[in-house]
Design a protein around this motif. Structure first.
Motif, short mmCIF file in Angstrom:
data_model
loop_
_atom_site.label_atom_id
_atom_site.label_comp_id
_atom_site.label_asym_id
_atom_site.label_seq_id
_atom_site.Cartn_x
_atom_site.Cartn_y
_atom_site.Cartn_z
N SER A 20 0.91 -1.08 -0.02
CA SER A 20 -0.05 0.10 0.00
C SER A 20 0.84 1.30 0.03
O SER A 20 2.13 1.19 0.22
CB SER A 20 -0.95 0.02 1.20
N HIS A 21 0.47 2.36 -0.63
CA HIS A 21 0.96 3.55 -0.10
C HIS A 21 0.93 3.70 1.50
O HIS A 21 -0.02 3.44 2.19
CB HIS A 21 -0.08 4.79 -0.89
N PRO A 22 1.74 4.45 1.94
CA PRO A 22 1.90 4.56 3.55
C PRO A 22 0.79 5.23 3.99
O PRO A 22 0.25 6.22 3.41
CB PRO A 22 3.21 5.54 3.52
N ASP A 23 0.29 4.66 4.99
CA ASP A 23 -1.05 5.28 5.86
C ASP A 23 -2.41 4.89 5.27
O ASP A 23 -3.41 5.20 5.82
CB ASP A 23 -1.00 6.99 5.71
N THR A 28 -2.42 -1.89 10.12
CA THR A 28 -3.70 -2.32 10.64
C THR A 28 -4.26 -3.66 10.19
O THR A 28 -4.58 -4.34 10.82
CB THR A 28 -4.76 -1.09 10.70
N ASP A 145 -15.42 3.72 6.87
CA ASP A 145 -15.71 4.67 7.99
C ASP A 145 -15.73 6.16 7.56
O ASP A 145 -16.15 7.05 8.59
CB ASP A 145 -15.45 4.10 9.23
N SER A 258 -13.34 -1.78 6.74
CA SER A 258 -12.49 -0.81 7.69
C SER A 258 -11.67 -1.65 8.52
O SER A 258 -11.95 -2.15 9.39
CB SER A 258 -13.50 0.06 8.26
N ALA A 259 -10.42 -1.39 8.29
CA ALA A 259 -9.32 -2.34 8.91
C ALA A 259 -9.36 -2.17 10.45
O ALA A 259 -9.43 -3.04 11.28
CB ALA A 259 -8.01 -2.13 8.38
N VAL A 260 -9.49 -0.79 10.64
CA VAL A 260 -9.35 -0.36 12.14
C VAL A 260 -10.45 -0.76 12.77
O VAL A 260 -10.34 -1.35 14.24
CB VAL A 260 -9.02 1.03 12.20
P1 G4P Z 1 0.26 1.97 6.78
O1 G4P Z 1 0.76 0.76 7.47
O2 G4P Z 1 -0.39 1.43 5.59
O3 G4P Z 1 1.16 3.11 6.77
O4 G4P Z 1 -1.03 2.48 7.51
P2 G4P Z 1 -1.52 2.07 9.40
O5 G4P Z 1 -1.88 0.80 9.32
O6 G4P Z 1 -0.43 2.66 10.16
O7 G4P Z 1 -2.64 3.27 9.33
C1 G4P Z 1 -2.51 4.58 9.07
C2 G4P Z 1 -3.76 5.13 9.92
O8 G4P Z 1 -4.79 5.17 9.22
C3 G4P Z 1 -3.42 4.82 11.30
O9 G4P Z 1 -3.76 6.09 11.89
C4 G4P Z 1 -4.83 3.82 11.38
O10 G4P Z 1 -5.24 3.86 12.73
C5 G4P Z 1 -5.61 4.41 10.41
N1 G4P Z 1 -6.45 3.27 9.97
C6 G4P Z 1 -6.38 2.36 9.34
N2 G4P Z 1 -7.42 1.72 9.16
C7 G4P Z 1 -8.61 2.74 9.13
C8 G4P Z 1 -9.94 2.72 8.88
O11 G4P Z 1 -10.50 1.65 8.43
N3 G4P Z 1 -10.75 3.65 9.34
C9 G4P Z 1 -9.98 4.76 9.66
N4 G4P Z 1 -10.79 5.88 9.94
N5 G4P Z 1 -8.70 4.64 10.13
C10 G4P Z 1 -7.88 3.93 9.71
P3 G4P Z 1 -3.01 7.12 12.95
O12 G4P Z 1 -3.52 8.01 13.41
O13 G4P Z 1 -1.71 7.09 11.80
O14 G4P Z 1 -2.28 6.03 13.91
P4 G4P Z 1 -2.75 5.51 15.09
O15 G4P Z 1 -2.35 6.34 15.94
O16 G4P Z 1 -4.10 5.34 14.94
O17 G4P Z 1 -2.04 4.08 15.13
#
Ligand code: G4P
Length: 534
Positions: A20-23, A28, A145, A258-260
């Motif tokens: 993926s592209h970073p972030d 997650t 989300d 939504s992975a998170v």
């Molecule tokens: P990466 O490895 O591809 O660089 O991405 P990473 O999983 O670290 O996710 C980047 C940011 O996106 C994180 O927030 C993560 O919590 C958020 N994220 C991942 N999946 C989802 C999703 O389904 N919905 C939303 N809204 N956000 C998501 P962050 O603020 O950079 O880090 P953290 O402090 O939450 O860990």
């Protein structure tokens, strides 16, 4: 030659990477997959090994990350009797080449796309590498989300930008605050969205017939009708998934989630183990090697230096391609034509570095290396062959290596050779001379080299920037290449394997040389797949 006794082992393995592209959510998603596999118990256990975007010159951070990334380089876990090997790839663009090499060791990838940002720069580059090898791709559109792009537009964007046909296997009902869930087109069920879904929770409602009033009850009449309309359109356009086309890298199935929130991840994983390819064969310089061959073969795709500067030993990551790898057995290191054996090979199952007795195709084994391995090296039971398809790409930035301490010349030479064996950067040596030019993808790597040469080898160096545009490997008429090398002496270098490389100052220079030298083909990768257009 073929031995069916390993068939069961081969068929239960899936080896893949998430890109993926970073972030976008790679870390997650990785963590959620590991939770399903029982490899970790709590969220937050997988440390992000990405280097934060703003930390462009923080090499101490890189060192710290290097420690983390040994542990997360390969994550193996079992899910529903399938042994999954998930290979990690660095997120930072300056380490793109590391990612490209890791992709040679997997059989498929999951591409994560941020629904808000759509296709981003690194998504494009990574997909280009997947396309070179026709690697099967499953797309996971993440962050539903949040208010992202409209799904049909996003699909269009992905298809156009990445030049691949998509096939949605799930479809979202709204997004952002209004996000209600996804409809699984594959098994015709509705998945209702709840935030932070537990791995054990199941909010799935089977709705084989979308005209069922239950749908209206669950998501409301307006959204139910919208979904009916969308699905009718989708089914008309896409029909059933052509699994063969997916396996050939022509069609990419798509999931939304939504992975998170751990939403849509289980569907992804369940489909993944069902359709993703089992360990595949690989090409060598002599012949194709099939995974179910009796005899063991494998290749090194990554080398990781020990973090303790007093110990120079390294870990070489080997992908098993065929047969059975076993501990304390002599194998042939084909480049050196030498017998080697390993008393402590380890696997990456459940994050422990356990010594293993045996490994099968698709597995990645960590081998202690005292300096005998280079990226791309091949091990066999005696057959002299070399795996191909691990190309070196032209670096983007070139700098001359300057030795600041003449008393440490030997250490410097040894250090730079070992670091470039690891694949940290590319080393070019002046043809018939001693000048050393280092080529990298990003500035960070120069800092890593400088730091590590000093820490690990006691050699201090500096870099002088050079304005080269590309490194080109040459094939074609031997005499023409020799003449060209003589004529262009100042721009001719040798790579680590002694191949002649032309360093072009600019695109204009390169094009001019291409035109002036019709008997020579110029290539920007060392495997010569992509000859430059004449
Ligand atoms: P990466 O490895 O591809 O660089 O991405 P990473 O999983 O670290 O996710 C980047 C940011 O996106 C994180 O927030 C993560 O919590 C958020 N994220 C991942 N999946 C989802 C999703 O389904 N919905 C939303 N809204 N956000 C998501 P962050 O603020 O950079 O880090 P953290 O402090 O939450 O860990």
């Amino acid at each position: 030659m073929f031995n069916m006794k390993y068939e069961k082992e081969i068929n239960r393995r899936r080896t893949f990477a998430i890109i993926s592209h970073p972030d976008a959510g790679k870390t997650t998603l990785t963590e959620k997959l590991l939770l399903f596999g029982g490899a970790i118990q709590v969220a937050g256990a997988v440390k992000s090994n990405k280097i934060k975007k703003h930390a462009t010159s923080d090499f101490m951070e890189i060192e710290r990350q290097r420690g983390i990334s040994v542990a997360t380089s390969v994550m193996s876990f079992e899910y529903k009797d399938v042994l999954i090997n998930l290979l990690d790839t660095p997120g930072h663009k300056d380490f793109a080449e590391d990612t490209y090499r890791t992709l040679t060791a997997v059989d498929s990838v999951i591409l994560v796309i941020d629904s808000v940002n759509g296709v981003e720069a690194q998504t494009r580059r990574l997909m280009e590498v997947c396309r070179m090898r026709d690697t099967p791709v499953i797309v996971f559109v993440n962050k539903l989300d949040r208010d992202g792009k409209y799904p049909f537009d996003l699909m269009d964007e992905i298809e156009k930008e990445l030049n691949i046909s998509l096939h949605p296997l799930s479809w979202p009902i709204n997004m952002g605050k209004e996000f209600k869930g996804v409809y699984n087109l594959y098994d015709k069920s509705l998945q209702l969205f709840t935030a932070n879904q537990k791995a054990t929770e199941d909010n799935t409602v089977p709705i084989p017939d979308l005209s069922d009033k239950m749908l209206d009850e669950k998501v409301g009449e307006r959204d139910a009708n919208q979904l009916r309309e969308d699905v009718e359109l989708l089914e008309g356009v896409y029909g059933d998934l052509d699994t063969d086309a997916y396996l050939k890298g022509k069609i990419a199935p798509v999931f939304f989630g939504s992975a998170v929130n751990n939403f849509g991840v289980k569907e992804l994983l369940d489909t993944f183990i069902h359709i993703a390819p089992v360990p595949q064969g690989r090409e060598t310089d002599k012949r194709h090697v099939a995974p179910d061959e009796d005899k063991f073969t494998g290749f090194i795709f990554k080398i990781h230096a020990n973090l303790d500067p007093r110990h120079r030993d390294r870990i070489a990551f080997m992908r098993v391609c065929s047969g059975r790898f076993s501990r304390n057995t002599f194998f042939k290191h084909t480049r050196l034509d030498k017998e080697v054996r390993f008393s402590n090979p380890y696997s990456f199952l459940a994050r422990d570095k356990d010594v293993i007795e045996e490994a099968f195709p698709g597995d990645v084994v960590g081998l202690f290396d005292t300096g005998v391995f280079k990226i791309g090296d091949t091990l066999t039971e005696g057959e002299m062959l070399q795996f191909t398809g691990i190309p070196t790409f032209s670096p983007e930035i070139f700098k001359e290596l300057v030795n600041k301490d003449p008393m440490k010349t030997k250490q410097m030479e040894k250090g730079i050779r070992q670091l470039t064996d690891e694949g940290v950067a590319q080393l070019f040596t002046q043809h018939g001379g001693n000048r050393k030019i280092i080529g990298c993808v990003g500035e960070l790597q120069f800092e890593v080299i400088q730091y590590r040469l000093l820490q690990e080898y006691g050699a201090s160096c500096a870099f002088t920037p050079l304005s080269f545009y590309k490194a080109c490997w040459m094939t074609g008429d031997k005499k023409a290449i020799e003449d060209f090398a003589r004529f262009k002496q100042a721009n001719i270098m040798e790579d680590k394997d002694g191949n002649l490389v032309y360093l072009a100052q600019s695109e204009w220079f390169l094009n001019t040389e291409i035109q002036n030298n019709p008997k020579i083909e110029f290539h920007t990768t060392s495997e010569f797949k992509t000859a430059m257009a004449k």
